[in-house]
Enzyme design. Structure first.
Site, short mmCIF file in Angstrom:
data_model
loop_
_atom_site.label_atom_id
_atom_site.label_comp_id
_atom_site.label_asym_id
_atom_site.label_seq_id
_atom_site.Cartn_x
_atom_site.Cartn_y
_atom_site.Cartn_z
CG HIS A 13 -2.01 1.07 1.12
ND1 HIS A 13 -3.35 0.80 1.11
CD2 HIS A 13 -1.91 2.43 0.99
CE1 HIS A 13 -4.04 1.93 1.01
NE2 HIS A 13 -3.18 2.93 0.94
CG HIS A 51 -1.16 6.23 -2.58
ND1 HIS A 51 -2.31 6.12 -3.33
CD2 HIS A 51 -1.47 5.76 -1.34
CE1 HIS A 51 -3.28 5.61 -2.57
NE2 HIS A 51 -2.80 5.38 -1.36
CG HIS A 71 -7.69 3.86 0.12
ND1 HIS A 71 -7.18 3.26 -1.01
CD2 HIS A 71 -6.67 4.58 0.66
CE1 HIS A 71 -5.92 3.63 -1.16
NE2 HIS A 71 -5.58 4.43 -0.16
CD GLU A 77 -7.04 6.76 4.76
OE1 GLU A 77 -7.62 6.57 3.67
OE2 GLU A 77 -5.90 7.27 4.83
CG ASP A 81 -1.47 5.79 2.77
OD1 ASP A 81 -1.77 5.43 1.61
OD2 ASP A 81 -2.26 6.37 3.53
CG ASP A 82 0.22 9.01 0.40
OD1 ASP A 82 0.27 8.83 -0.82
OD2 ASP A 82 -0.83 8.85 1.07
ZN ZN Z 1 -3.64 4.97 0.57
#
Ligand code: ZN
Length: 332
Positions: free
Chosen positions: A16, A18, A196, A199, A277-278
């Site tokens: 996961h 991005h 997603h 969240e 994630d990021d």
């Molecule tokens: Zn994400």
């Protein structure tokens, strides 16, 4: 050897991530300079300061602001190469990475298939020791009709190593149910699915992703913890959950890492993995995630290796690849 050195040496897997949230800041700053925004962002420190959030909507706003600096096909090649190099340096061996071509179609009028080709070119420039496959994130804010159109465009780019689809974006404003047809279509094209869920919205969103979209994996799943029946379902069905602890901390989904449900999910036997994630927007890395779990939630090195094994089991790689990754992990 310290725990952080041991973690650093482990061969890791991420499912996961991005791409557009993983651009090393020096590379992103090059793009900021290219598009003449140095009045607003005079240096890298100012860029780093932009990546602090009041809440989840503020994070999404910043995400789109940053996408404003990725405007030409060459920019995608440039940023993807920088991300791949960075991942290699962290001893990450296999990645299933989201990219969000629709955002750039909407922002700059670019074609999603050509964006994907440009991304693939950048990723392939850093092949040594890492395999990176793509998940097309059909950002939910633009609605299922656009998503269906983008899906049709990328379906013709099988050589780009797209293995699945997802829906990121404003989960709190866009529940999963309207995407049922898009997900059916993706499956008929041979793609795997994640969404997603849990969240920015609660358990109903996770139930919707499971029952309506029939997803193979859940992205985040953090707020599933609010519904014991759902937790039991995730356990019984062995649904892989792509957890992103520090992301949840940065966007305010949890107040402290000690409150993050990953410890209780892991102890119950749910198939949880750890992801960033990021990472460049959340000031994290896969190593930092595991060190934080050791410090805040008492994960041992053996348990951290189990989390990496869970990530391998949760990938959409073929069995020989999974076996190879597990052997590398066992030997580390
Ligand atoms: Zn994400």
């Amino acid at each position: 050897m310290t725990l952080s050195q041991r973690i650093r040496n482990l061969p890791k897997v991420e499912i996961h991530l991005h791409l557009e949230g993983a651009i090393p800041l020096p590379a992103l700053w090059e793009l900021v300079k290219k598009y003449g925004a140095t009045d607003e962002v005079p240096d890298i420190a100012t860029l780093a300061d932009k990546f602090r959030y009041r809440d989840f909507p503020h994070f999404l706003e910043t995400w789109m602001w940053k996408n404003g600096f990725i405007r030409e096909y060459d920019d995608f090649t440039f940023m993807a190469a920088a991300v791949a190099e960075d991942l290699t340096h962290q001893n990450i061996r296999y990645v299933e990475a989201f990219h969000s071509p629709g955002d750039f179609h909407e922002l700059h009028g670019l074609e999603v298939a050509r964006i994907t080709e440009a991304v693939r070119k950048g990723l392939d420039s850093q092949r040594a020791g890492i395999e990176i496959r793509l998940i097309a994130d059909l950002t939910r804010d633009f609605g299922p009709d656009r998503a269906r159109g983008w899906l049709a465009e990328i379906a013709g780019t099988q050589s780009m190593q797209i293995v699945g689809i997802g829906i990121g974006g404003s989960e709190h404003n866009h529940p999963p149910e309207p995407y049922e047809g898009v997900y059916d279509e993706a499956r008929s094209l041979g793609l795997r699915t994640t969404a997603h869920a849990g969240e920015a919205a609660g358990p109903a969103s996770v139930w919707g992703a499971l029952r309506c979209l029939k997803v193979d994996r859940i992205g985040h799943g953090t707020r599933a913890a609010e519904d014991p029946e759902l937790v039991e379902f995730l356990l019984q069905q062995k649904v892989p959950i792509e957890m992103c602890p520090i992301s949840n901390l940065r966007t305010g989904v949890v107040e402290t890492l000690a409150q993050h449900p990953i410890r209780s999910f892991f102890d119950k036997g749910l198939l949880v993995s750890v992801n960033t994630d990021d990472p460049k927007m959340f000031d994290t890395s896969l190593d930092a995630e595991y060190v934080a779990l050791a410090n805040e939630l008492s994960f041992s090195l053996t348990e951290i290796k189990k989390l990496i094994e869970n990530a391998i089991d949760s990938t959409w790689a073929d069995e020989p690849t999974k076996t190879r990754l597990k052997t590398e992990l066992a030997e580390a």
